[in-house]
Motif scaffolding. Structure first.
Motif, PDB file in Angstrom:
ATOM      1  N   ALA A 207     -36.608   7.306   6.312  1.00 19.27           N
ATOM      2  CA  ALA A 207     -36.958   5.983   6.828  1.00 19.27           C
ATOM      3  C   ALA A 207     -36.582   5.816   8.300  1.00 19.27           C
ATOM      4  O   ALA A 207     -36.762   4.741   8.866  1.00 19.27           O
ATOM      5  CB  ALA A 207     -36.262   4.911   6.002  1.00 19.27           C
ATOM      6  N   GLY A 208     -36.053   6.887   8.906  1.00 16.84           N
ATOM      7  CA  GLY A 208     -35.701   6.832  10.314  1.00 16.84           C
ATOM      8  C   GLY A 208     -34.289   6.388  10.597  1.00 16.84           C
ATOM      9  O   GLY A 208     -33.964   6.031  11.734  1.00 16.84           O
ATOM     10  N   GLY A 209     -33.411   6.412   9.586  1.00 13.55           N
ATOM     11  CA  GLY A 209     -32.012   6.037   9.800  1.00 13.55           C
ATOM     12  C   GLY A 209     -31.326   6.956  10.782  1.00 13.55           C
ATOM     13  O   GLY A 209     -31.626   8.154  10.863  1.00 13.55           O
ATOM     14  N   GLU A 210     -30.385   6.403  11.535  1.00 17.14           N
ATOM     15  CA  GLU A 210     -29.681   7.166  12.575  1.00 17.14           C
ATOM     16  C   GLU A 210     -28.471   7.867  11.970  1.00 17.14           C
ATOM     17  O   GLU A 210     -27.394   7.295  11.854  1.00 17.14           O
ATOM     18  CB  GLU A 210     -29.259   6.232  13.706  1.00 17.14           C
ATOM     19  N   LEU A 211     -28.661   9.129  11.565  1.00 15.10           N
ATOM     20  CA  LEU A 211     -27.585   9.926  10.990  1.00 15.10           C
ATOM     21  C   LEU A 211     -26.678  10.439  12.095  1.00 15.10           C
ATOM     22  O   LEU A 211     -27.132  11.119  13.021  1.00 15.10           O
ATOM     23  CB  LEU A 211     -28.153  11.092  10.187  1.00 15.10           C
ATOM     24  N   LEU A 212     -25.387  10.138  11.987  1.00 13.63           N
ATOM     25  CA  LEU A 212     -24.416  10.576  12.979  1.00 13.63           C
ATOM     26  C   LEU A 212     -23.753  11.889  12.585  1.00 13.63           C
ATOM     27  O   LEU A 212     -23.443  12.716  13.442  1.00 13.63           O
ATOM     28  CB  LEU A 212     -23.341   9.505  13.165  1.00 13.63           C
ATOM     29  N   CYS A 213     -23.516  12.078  11.274  1.00  9.87           N
ATOM     30  CA  CYS A 213     -22.856  13.290  10.807  1.00  9.87           C
ATOM     31  C   CYS A 213     -22.985  13.359   9.284  1.00  9.87           C
ATOM     32  O   CYS A 213     -22.860  12.342   8.603  1.00  9.87           O
ATOM     33  CB  CYS A 213     -21.385  13.272  11.207  1.00  9.87           C
ATOM     34  N   GLY A 214     -23.220  14.562   8.760  1.00 16.38           N
ATOM     35  CA  GLY A 214     -23.331  14.739   7.320  1.00 16.38           C
ATOM     36  C   GLY A 214     -24.688  15.338   6.956  1.00 16.38           C
ATOM     37  O   GLY A 214     -25.549  15.522   7.820  1.00 16.38           O
ATOM     38  N   PRO A 215     -24.868  15.649   5.680  1.00 16.56           N
ATOM     39  CA  PRO A 215     -23.932  15.521   4.565  1.00 16.56           C
ATOM     40  C   PRO A 215     -22.788  16.545   4.660  1.00 16.56           C
ATOM     41  O   PRO A 215     -22.977  17.650   5.139  1.00 16.56           O
ATOM     42  CB  PRO A 215     -24.786  15.797   3.326  1.00 16.56           C
ATOM     43  N   GLY A 216     -21.632  16.137   4.177  1.00 12.56           N
ATOM     44  CA  GLY A 216     -20.480  17.009   4.166  1.00 12.56           C
ATOM     45  C   GLY A 216     -19.478  16.524   3.138  1.00 12.56           C
ATOM     46  O   GLY A 216     -19.734  15.563   2.410  1.00 12.56           O
ATOM     47  N   ARG A 217     -18.322  17.212   3.095  1.00 11.59           N
ATOM     48  CA  ARG A 217     -17.279  16.823   2.142  1.00 11.59           C
ATOM     49  C   ARG A 217     -15.919  16.948   2.810  1.00 11.59           C
ATOM     50  O   ARG A 217     -15.533  18.031   3.267  1.00 11.59           O
ATOM     51  CB  ARG A 217     -17.337  17.694   0.887  1.00 11.59           C
ATOM     52  N   HIS A 218     -15.202  15.826   2.866  1.00 10.55           N
ATOM     53  CA  HIS A 218     -13.870  15.812   3.470  1.00 10.55           C
ATOM     54  C   HIS A 218     -12.873  16.584   2.614  1.00 10.55           C
ATOM     55  O   HIS A 218     -13.073  16.760   1.412  1.00 10.55           O
ATOM     56  CB  HIS A 218     -13.361  14.379   3.608  1.00 10.55           C
ATOM     57  N   MET A 219     -11.766  16.983   3.245  1.00 15.47           N
ATOM     58  CA  MET A 219     -10.651  17.519   2.481  1.00 15.47           C
ATOM     59  C   MET A 219      -9.701  16.391   2.055  1.00 15.47           C
ATOM     60  O   MET A 219      -9.422  16.258   0.864  1.00 15.47           O
ATOM     61  CB  MET A 219      -9.917  18.602   3.276  1.00 15.47           C
ATOM     62  N   PRO A 220      -9.227  15.513   2.956  1.00 14.10           N
ATOM     63  CA  PRO A 220      -8.448  14.365   2.483  1.00 14.10           C
ATOM     64  C   PRO A 220      -9.348  13.442   1.654  1.00 14.10           C
ATOM     65  O   PRO A 220     -10.371  12.961   2.141  1.00 14.10           O
ATOM     66  CB  PRO A 220      -8.011  13.676   3.779  1.00 14.10           C
ATOM     67  N   GLY A 221      -9.005  13.218   0.416  1.00 13.87           N
ATOM     68  CA  GLY A 221      -9.816  12.382  -0.455  1.00 13.87           C
ATOM     69  C   GLY A 221     -10.884  13.133  -1.218  1.00 13.87           C
ATOM     70  O   GLY A 221     -11.415  12.623  -2.212  1.00 13.87           O
ATOM     71  N   ASP A 222     -11.249  14.331  -0.747  1.00 13.89           N
ATOM     72  CA  ASP A 222     -12.210  15.200  -1.425  1.00 13.89           C
ATOM     73  C   ASP A 222     -13.567  14.529  -1.643  1.00 13.89           C
ATOM     74  O   ASP A 222     -14.337  14.926  -2.514  1.00 13.89           O
ATOM     75  CB  ASP A 222     -11.647  15.672  -2.774  1.00 13.89           C
ATOM     76  N   ASN A 223     -13.889  13.508  -0.865  1.00 11.32           N
ATOM     77  CA  ASN A 223     -15.148  12.780  -1.038  1.00 11.32           C
ATOM     78  C   ASN A 223     -16.224  13.282  -0.086  1.00 11.32           C
ATOM     79  O   ASN A 223     -15.941  13.838   0.978  1.00 11.32           O
ATOM     80  CB  ASN A 223     -14.927  11.276  -0.822  1.00 11.32           C
TER      81      ASN A 223
ATOM     82  N   PHE B 140       0.842  -1.198   0.000  1.00 11.27           N
ATOM     83  CA  PHE B 140       0.000   0.000   0.000  1.00 11.27           C
ATOM     84  C   PHE B 140       0.879   1.251   0.000  1.00 11.27           C
ATOM     85  O   PHE B 140       2.021   1.216   0.464  1.00 11.27           O
ATOM     86  CB  PHE B 140      -0.914   0.016   1.227  1.00 11.27           C
ATOM     87  N   ARG B 141       0.318   2.353  -0.510  1.00  8.24           N
ATOM     88  CA  ARG B 141       1.051   3.616  -0.548  1.00  8.24           C
ATOM     89  C   ARG B 141       0.281   4.696   0.205  1.00  8.24           C
ATOM     90  O   ARG B 141      -0.951   4.739   0.166  1.00  8.24           O
ATOM     91  CB  ARG B 141       1.299   4.052  -1.991  1.00  8.24           C
ATOM     92  N   LEU B 142       1.031   5.552   0.853  1.00  2.00           N
ATOM     93  CA  LEU B 142       0.444   6.617   1.658  1.00  2.00           C
ATOM     94  C   LEU B 142      -0.045   7.757   0.775  1.00  2.00           C
ATOM     95  O   LEU B 142       0.700   8.253  -0.076  1.00  2.00           O
ATOM     96  CB  LEU B 142       1.484   7.137   2.653  1.00  2.00           C
ATOM     97  N   SER B 143      -1.292   8.181   1.003  1.00  2.00           N
ATOM     98  CA  SER B 143      -1.840   9.336   0.281  1.00  2.00           C
ATOM     99  C   SER B 143      -1.792  10.597   1.131  1.00  2.00           C
ATOM    100  O   SER B 143      -1.273  11.620   0.696  1.00  2.00           O
ATOM    101  CB  SER B 143      -3.285   9.060  -0.152  1.00  2.00           C
ATOM    102  N   ASP B 144      -2.326  10.539   2.347  1.00  2.00           N
ATOM    103  CA  ASP B 144      -2.411  11.735   3.193  1.00  2.00           C
ATOM    104  C   ASP B 144      -2.448  11.344   4.661  1.00  2.00           C
ATOM    105  O   ASP B 144      -2.684  10.186   5.021  1.00  2.00           O
ATOM    106  CB  ASP B 144      -3.685  12.535   2.872  1.00  2.00           C
ATOM    107  N   TRP B 145      -2.269  12.361   5.502  1.00  2.00           N
ATOM    108  CA  TRP B 145      -2.402  12.260   6.959  1.00  2.00           C
ATOM    109  C   TRP B 145      -3.417  13.292   7.444  1.00  2.00           C
ATOM    110  O   TRP B 145      -3.552  14.357   6.850  1.00  2.00           O
ATOM    111  CB  TRP B 145      -1.088  12.571   7.651  1.00  2.00           C
ATOM    112  N   ILE B 146      -4.061  13.007   8.558  1.00  2.00           N
ATOM    113  CA  ILE B 146      -4.703  14.033   9.389  1.00  2.00           C
ATOM    114  C   ILE B 146      -3.919  14.056  10.689  1.00  2.00           C
ATOM    115  O   ILE B 146      -3.968  13.092  11.474  1.00  2.00           O
ATOM    116  CB  ILE B 146      -6.185  13.742   9.656  1.00  2.00           C
ATOM    117  N   GLY B 147      -3.170  15.136  10.904  1.00  2.00           N
ATOM    118  CA  GLY B 147      -2.276  15.185  12.054  1.00  2.00           C
ATOM    119  C   GLY B 147      -1.395  13.949  12.066  1.00  2.00           C
ATOM    120  O   GLY B 147      -0.828  13.564  11.041  1.00  2.00           O
ATOM    121  N   ASP B 148      -1.309  13.304  13.236  1.00  2.00           N
ATOM    122  CA  ASP B 148      -0.621  12.023  13.326  1.00  2.00           C
ATOM    123  C   ASP B 148      -1.573  10.936  13.793  1.00  2.00           C
ATOM    124  O   ASP B 148      -1.150   9.879  14.262  1.00  2.00           O
ATOM    125  CB  ASP B 148       0.577  12.114  14.267  1.00  2.00           C
ATOM    126  N   VAL B 149      -2.891  11.188  13.628  1.00  2.00           N
ATOM    127  CA  VAL B 149      -3.880  10.268  14.182  1.00  2.00           C
ATOM    128  C   VAL B 149      -4.639   9.468  13.127  1.00  2.00           C
ATOM    129  O   VAL B 149      -5.373   8.536  13.458  1.00  2.00           O
ATOM    130  CB  VAL B 149      -4.908  11.021  15.054  1.00  2.00           C
TER     131      VAL B 149
END
Length: 305
Positions: free
Chosen positions: A218-234, A163-172
């Protein structure tokens, strides 16, 4: 290490509330139940040639396995020999697989004790291009794992699996790829080794939003979103499944178009745009504890299937 792994095939999880989880992934999440046996269900995604992208098994909650593809049976044998020579514990020797699609593969423990399966010559299933506004998942996108030592787990997947490294968020948290997509897996720091979340790709932005909205209605339990990450841009919409595992709808994951010129980026944990460029997702207060999940009871233990 030469990169032999070509992509992600499926993830297998065991759940105690099998019937409830099966209904969720088929009726609410939008996967197709391709095959069912006593206490086991295999789910495919309509836009993917993989026979199944998710396997559910009745049992004590655990992550059963993470499955990757290689190009040929010879690559299976080469990788198995390299791992065994390096002292990596094999769970099974290379041989014929008796799961849907068959194929040839083997299993081993990663550095945290998870089971990893590598296979080739798996028969593809009929699949199709999804239509505009079709809200169901197109394919499995990526899997995120929790580890108490991110650097150690990262080094394992780089050194032994190519595997190859693409990005980090901090060191976590780090993002690792094995093809042109920004990440196939990611590794996040947690209090124990466990499954962080499983992400499924939608056809596009409109279909991603329709899937998110449909599950909300349908009553799904949304934890967070909709949004768009910076790492991966997804994009991201994180939900909780009935077994308290986090699952994600996503789309438009960034492509690494030139391996030779890609520069690894390190995003700041303190920058809110690193988590959500749009600023629409709301607080991650409930998401982060949910992503830590329960301690995986299946570490260093072969799964029964």
């Amino acid at each position: 290490m030469t990169r032999l792994i070509t992509g992600l095939r499926h993830v297998g999880i065991a759940v105690e509330n099998f019937d409830q989880a099966k209904e969720f992934y088929e009726k609410s999440w939008g996967l197709t139940c391709a095959e069912t046996d006593s206490g086991v269900a295999f789910f495919s995604a309509e836009g993917s040639p993989e026979n199944y992208v998710l396997r559910l098994r009745q049992g004590e909650k655990r992550m059963d396995l993470l499955a990757f593809a290689v190009a040929s049976a010879a690559d299976v044998d080469t990788l198995a020999a390299q791992l065994a020579t390096s002292g990596i514990q094999l769970v099974s020797e290379p041989g014929t697989l008796d799961t849907p699609g068959g194929g040839y593969g083997f299993r081993f423990f990663d550095v945290d004790g998870r089971i990893v399966e590598v296979s080739a010559d798996v028969a593809p299933r009929p699949y199709r291009a999804l239509e505009e506004r079709e809200w169901i998942p197109e394919k499995l996108s990526h899997v995120v794992l929790n580890s108490t030592d991110v650097a150690k787990t990262k080094a394992f997947y780089e050194s032994f699996l190519g595997f190859r490294l693409s990005d980090w968020i901090g060191d976590v948290m780090c993002f690792l790829r094995t093809n042109e997509f920004h990440h196939t897996i990611a590794i996040a720091r947690g209090p124990h080794a466990s499954l962080n979340h499983v992400a499924f790709n939608l056809r596009g932005i409109d279909e991603y939003m329709r899937a998110t909205g449909r599950l909300l209605r349908a009553g799904g339990e949304l934890l967070c979103g909709p949004g768009r990450h910076m790492p991966g841009d997804n994009t991201f919409s994180y939900f909780m499944d009935p077994s308290r595992n986090v699952v994600e709808y996503t789309t438009q994951l960034e492509l690494v178009e030139d391996e030779d010129t890609w520069q690894v980026r390190r995003f700041k944990r303190s920058d809110p745009e690193s988590r959500d460029q749009w600023g629409t997702s709301g607080s991650p207060e409930r998401l982060y504890p949910a992503m830590m999940n329960d301690l995986d009871t299946g570490l260093w233990t072969p799964c029964p299937l």
